[in-house]
Design a protein around this motif. Sequence first.
Motif, mmCIF file in Angstrom:
data_model
loop_
_atom_site.group_PDB
_atom_site.id
_atom_site.type_symbol
_atom_site.label_atom_id
_atom_site.label_comp_id
_atom_site.label_asym_id
_atom_site.label_seq_id
_atom_site.Cartn_x
_atom_site.Cartn_y
_atom_site.Cartn_z
ATOM 1 N N LEU A 100 -114.943 49.610 -55.625
ATOM 2 C CA LEU A 100 -114.059 50.769 -55.659
ATOM 3 C C LEU A 100 -113.809 51.296 -54.258
ATOM 4 N N THR A 101 -112.552 51.542 -53.968
ATOM 5 C CA THR A 101 -112.202 52.153 -52.691
ATOM 6 C C THR A 101 -112.445 53.660 -52.784
ATOM 7 N N GLU A 102 -112.457 54.300 -51.643
ATOM 8 C CA GLU A 102 -112.638 55.751 -51.602
ATOM 9 C C GLU A 102 -111.480 56.465 -52.291
ATOM 10 N N ASP A 103 -110.265 55.904 -52.193
ATOM 11 C CA ASP A 103 -109.101 56.502 -52.844
ATOM 12 C C ASP A 103 -109.269 56.562 -54.353
ATOM 13 N N ILE A 104 -109.891 55.545 -54.917
ATOM 14 C CA ILE A 104 -110.119 55.512 -56.364
ATOM 15 C C ILE A 104 -111.278 56.424 -56.733
ATOM 16 N N ALA A 105 -112.379 56.295 -56.013
ATOM 17 C CA ALA A 105 -113.582 57.069 -56.340
ATOM 18 C C ALA A 105 -113.370 58.571 -56.203
ATOM 19 N N SER A 106 -112.492 58.994 -55.293
ATOM 20 C CA SER A 106 -112.317 60.427 -55.027
ATOM 21 C C SER A 106 -111.303 61.101 -55.935
ATOM 22 N N LEU A 107 -110.771 60.393 -56.918
ATOM 23 C CA LEU A 107 -109.758 60.996 -57.783
ATOM 24 C C LEU A 107 -110.213 62.305 -58.428
ATOM 25 N N PRO A 108 -111.405 62.381 -59.028
ATOM 26 C CA PRO A 108 -111.792 63.661 -59.648
ATOM 27 C C PRO A 108 -111.790 64.834 -58.664
ATOM 28 N N LEU A 109 -112.237 64.601 -57.444
ATOM 29 C CA LEU A 109 -112.235 65.682 -56.443
ATOM 30 C C LEU A 109 -110.811 66.085 -56.062
ATOM 31 N N ARG A 110 -109.940 65.099 -55.887
ATOM 32 C CA ARG A 110 -108.551 65.417 -55.551
ATOM 33 C C ARG A 110 -107.869 66.177 -56.686
ATOM 34 N N ALA A 111 -108.147 65.767 -57.919
ATOM 35 C CA ALA A 111 -107.533 66.438 -59.071
ATOM 36 C C ALA A 111 -108.027 67.877 -59.183
ATOM 37 N N ALA A 112 -109.318 68.076 -58.979
ATOM 38 C CA ALA A 112 -109.867 69.433 -59.058
ATOM 39 C C ALA A 112 -109.326 70.308 -57.926
ATOM 40 N N ALA A 113 -109.174 69.728 -56.751
ATOM 41 C CA ALA A 113 -108.642 70.492 -55.619
ATOM 42 C C ALA A 113 -107.186 70.875 -55.866
ATOM 43 N N ARG A 114 -106.447 69.999 -56.502
ATOM 44 C CA ARG A 114 -105.036 70.274 -56.811
ATOM 45 C C ARG A 114 -104.926 71.263 -57.954
ATOM 46 N N GLY A 115 -105.820 71.146 -58.938
ATOM 47 C CA GLY A 115 -105.861 72.079 -60.060
ATOM 48 C C GLY A 115 -104.634 72.016 -60.950
ATOM 49 N N GLY A 116 -104.493 73.004 -61.795
ATOM 50 C CA GLY A 116 -103.329 73.145 -62.668
ATOM 51 C C GLY A 116 -103.080 71.936 -63.541
ATOM 52 N N TRP A 117 -101.792 71.647 -63.719
ATOM 53 C CA TRP A 117 -101.432 70.553 -64.614
ATOM 54 C C TRP A 117 -101.871 69.204 -64.070
ATOM 55 N N HIS A 118 -102.010 69.086 -62.740
ATOM 56 C CA HIS A 118 -102.482 67.820 -62.177
ATOM 57 C C HIS A 118 -103.884 67.497 -62.693
ATOM 58 N N TYR A 119 -104.761 68.493 -62.623
ATOM 59 C CA TYR A 119 -106.130 68.286 -63.111
ATOM 60 C C TYR A 119 -106.130 67.979 -64.607
ATOM 61 N N GLU A 120 -105.357 68.753 -65.347
ATOM 62 C CA GLU A 120 -105.324 68.564 -66.804
ATOM 63 C C GLU A 120 -104.810 67.181 -67.185
ATOM 64 N N MET A 121 -103.774 66.704 -66.506
ATOM 65 C CA MET A 121 -103.227 65.381 -66.811
ATOM 66 C C MET A 121 -104.187 64.268 -66.405
ATOM 67 N N VAL A 122 -104.870 64.424 -65.287
ATOM 68 C CA VAL A 122 -105.860 63.426 -64.877
ATOM 69 C C VAL A 122 -106.991 63.384 -65.891
ATOM 70 N N ALA A 123 -107.487 64.551 -66.293
ATOM 71 C CA ALA A 123 -108.572 64.601 -67.279
ATOM 72 C C ALA A 123 -108.131 63.962 -68.593
ATOM 73 N N ARG A 124 -106.938 64.259 -69.038
ATOM 74 C CA ARG A 124 -106.417 63.673 -70.274
ATOM 75 C C ARG A 124 -106.232 62.166 -70.128
ATOM 76 N N GLY A 125 -105.751 61.736 -68.967
ATOM 77 C CA GLY A 125 -105.567 60.305 -68.717
ATOM 78 C C GLY A 125 -106.879 59.551 -68.730
ATOM 79 N N ILE A 126 -107.909 60.134 -68.127
ATOM 80 C CA ILE A 126 -109.226 59.497 -68.123
ATOM 81 C C ILE A 126 -109.770 59.417 -69.546
ATOM 82 N N ASP A 127 -109.616 60.490 -70.305
ATOM 83 C CA ASP A 127 -110.070 60.474 -71.698
ATOM 84 C C ASP A 127 -109.320 59.424 -72.520
ATOM 85 N N ASP A 128 -108.017 59.315 -72.299
ATOM 86 C CA ASP A 128 -107.228 58.305 -73.012
ATOM 87 C C ASP A 128 -107.656 56.898 -72.624
#
Length: 132
Positions: free
Chosen positions: A57-85
């Motif tokens: 795994l590259t750092e770009d892939i591994a850091s997705l949860p941190l980037r999503a949380a930092a962005r917040g809002g719908w970005h975080y929600e869509m990433v969380a939903r995408g991971i769950d899916d």
Amino acid sequence: MSAISHEFDLSEATMLPPADPGPRAVPEIEALAARWEAVHEAAAAVGKLAQLGRETLTEDIASLPLRAAARGGWHYEMVARGIDDLAAVMQPGLRALLSLTAGGQDTTAAALTLWREFHMARTAILGLVPVE
């Protein structure tokens, strides 16, 4: 001239304002990171069954949860939903592959298909919060 009335006629509809979502929940970074890691562990098992080995795994892939949380809002929600899916697809797929493997069947082609689906879905999820 009179207007034709049909089921799609919204001329007399009352438009409601958007619902106030209220305060957003604080992103659960640790939980999201754990789910992201678990999905990659499942993908590693699928890669092994596909005779591809484990992906680094590259750092770009591994850091997705941190980037999503930092962005917040719908970005975080869509990433969380995408991971769950993605987890919802990987879990039964891996279970089926392991069941076939236990029965002595070759699962290489099926595992490769699931591995490709994983990568396409992961690419879409990563696209929700690109690296800046």
